[in-house]
Write an enzyme that holds these catalytic residues in place. Structure first.
Site, mmCIF file in Angstrom:
data_model
loop_
_atom_site.group_PDB
_atom_site.id
_atom_site.type_symbol
_atom_site.label_atom_id
_atom_site.label_comp_id
_atom_site.label_asym_id
_atom_site.label_seq_id
_atom_site.Cartn_x
_atom_site.Cartn_y
_atom_site.Cartn_z
ATOM 1 N N GLU A 57 47.702 18.558 6.961
ATOM 2 C CA GLU A 57 47.774 18.166 5.561
ATOM 3 C C GLU A 57 47.724 19.383 4.635
ATOM 4 O OE1 GLU A 57 45.202 15.032 7.732
ATOM 5 O OE2 GLU A 57 45.667 17.180 7.869
ATOM 6 N N ARG A 189 51.285 22.152 33.045
ATOM 7 C CA ARG A 189 49.970 22.787 32.888
ATOM 8 C C ARG A 189 49.686 23.150 31.440
ATOM 9 N NH1 ARG A 189 50.514 27.040 37.954
ATOM 10 N NH2 ARG A 189 50.141 25.537 39.637
ATOM 11 N N LEU A 209 47.934 29.629 38.930
ATOM 12 C CA LEU A 209 47.485 28.517 38.090
ATOM 13 C C LEU A 209 47.744 28.721 36.604
ATOM 14 C CD1 LEU A 209 44.088 27.402 39.740
ATOM 15 C CD2 LEU A 209 46.420 26.599 40.203
ATOM 16 N N LEU A 299 41.391 15.685 45.194
ATOM 17 C CA LEU A 299 42.164 14.544 44.708
ATOM 18 C C LEU A 299 41.524 13.233 45.152
ATOM 19 C CD1 LEU A 299 45.748 15.909 45.443
ATOM 20 C CD2 LEU A 299 44.818 15.442 43.182
#
Length: 361
Positions: A57, A189, A209, A299
């Site tokens: 804004e 990523r 990474l 995972l």
């Protein structure tokens, strides 16, 4: 006069387009775009470029070359009404003489939620909320999850063969998917504030990474290493944009050595690193999103805990086979009906490889 309301969609879409330009740079802030319209024409635009810089804004108000008095301001998120890293935007909006505000959704941050809108209404500004709300929430899904679930947004990513193997029985996984798929995964990523892997991935692959693109911001590299086995020459330790989670069972000497190098370390008393406590610790550090890249045990722990907000599953048209080949591990579910059911599915093709994107809710 204000433009007909049918044009509101056009201007709010422009605000969303502007917001996306800062993808990966605003964390832990949301991506926000702003458009100022007077007599049916855009007279100024702005977007929040990165954390610590002026909000959208303010950027738009500063960009205006003519008076904005009586104009309409379009923004994809409720303007802030509190002092944070920058002063409150609502004060500047009121002072500038904006007559009408159109915003997509309220800010989920309890410091802001509804307060910005209330203050604008009190000042006599006409406010409309809800246009393109779904799109706005999707754009800032990590920000909304961080405040609504009180933890970072968690996405998991993996590459697998058609029979669900993420590496051979020897641990070889280079490369299951083709170069185009890997390039997309690397760009992904840059959309997350942090990337998380286990120590086995570090020991086996010595990964970089990073996004390897100066236009994108490298994520914080989070390494789960219960016993601090990480080699000091690992590529992930190339700078201090890294965070190691370990336990009190790890070597104190190694911990002190890493600390002297300026590497931040989180230590848990448990024998294993508890994921929920880890996420709470990350939240306290204002890390709003984490991309989990593996390996199989890591995972599996997120799947078991059902701490997943999004899945990126890359598949290549190959079969690996073998009972000892690496898969997503963990305890697993007992019945198919209890499996993590993904919805809002999207599919992308990379020549013969394909990516399935889905969310469990």
């Amino acid at each position: 006069m204000h433009p007909p309301f049918i044009f509101d969609e056009y201007f709010i879409d422009e605000a969303l387009r502007l917001a996306k330009k800062a993808m990966g740079w605003t964390n832990p802030n949301p991506m926000v775009g702003a458009v100022i319209v007077k007599n049916g024409k855009i007279i100024a635009k702005g977007y929040h470029k990165r954390v610590g810089l002026p909000h959208a804004e303010i950027e738009a108000l500063n960009a205006a070359k003519t008076s904005v008095k009586g104009a309409t301001l379009y923004v994809n998120l409720e303007p802030c009404a509190h002092y944070g890293r920058t002063p409150p935007c609502v004060d500047a909006i009121i002072q500038a003489g904006i007559k009408r505000l159109v915003c997509s959704t309220l800010d989920p941050n309890p410091k802001v939620h509804g307060r910005g809108i209330a203050k604008l209404k009190q000042a006599g500004i006409t406010v409309s909320v809800g246009l393109r709300e779904e799109e706005s929430r999707a754009l800032n899904e990590t920000f909304f999850t961080f405040h609504e679930k009180q933890r970072p947004f968690v996405a998991i990513k993996f590459a697998a063969s058609l029979d669900g193997k993420i590496a051979t029985y020897t641990g070889d996984s280079k490369w299951i998917t083709n170069e185009k798929a890997r390039l997309f995964a690397r760009k992904l990523r840059g959309e997350y504030q942090a990337i998380l892997v286990g120590i086995n991935t570090i020991m086996r692959d010595n990964p970089h990474l990073g996004v390897r693109n100066s236009a994108r911001r490298d994520p914080i590299r989070i390494i789960l290493d219960s016993n601090l086995q990480i080699p000091l020459n690992s590529r992930v330790l190339r700078d201090n944009n890294v965070l190691i989670a370990t336990t009190a069972h790890a070597s104190k000497d190694k911990r002190e050595l890493l600390t002297r190098r300026g590497i931040p370390i989180i230590t848990f008393e448990n024998k294993n690193i508890p994921l929920k406590e880890l996420l709470l610790s990350l939240r306290s550090r204002e890390i709003i999103s984490v991309l989990v890249e593996g390996g199989g045990k890591i995972l599996g722990s997120f799947v078991d805990g059902k701490i997943i907000d999004k899945v990126y599953a890359f598949y290549a048209p190959i079969l690996i086979g073998g009972g000892k080949a690496v898969t997503i591990q963990g305890s697993g579910i007992n019945k198919i009906k209890n499996a993590l059911n993904l919805k809002r599915i999207a599919i992308k093709r990379f020549q013969d490889d394909f990516l399935v994107i889905g969310s469990p809710c």
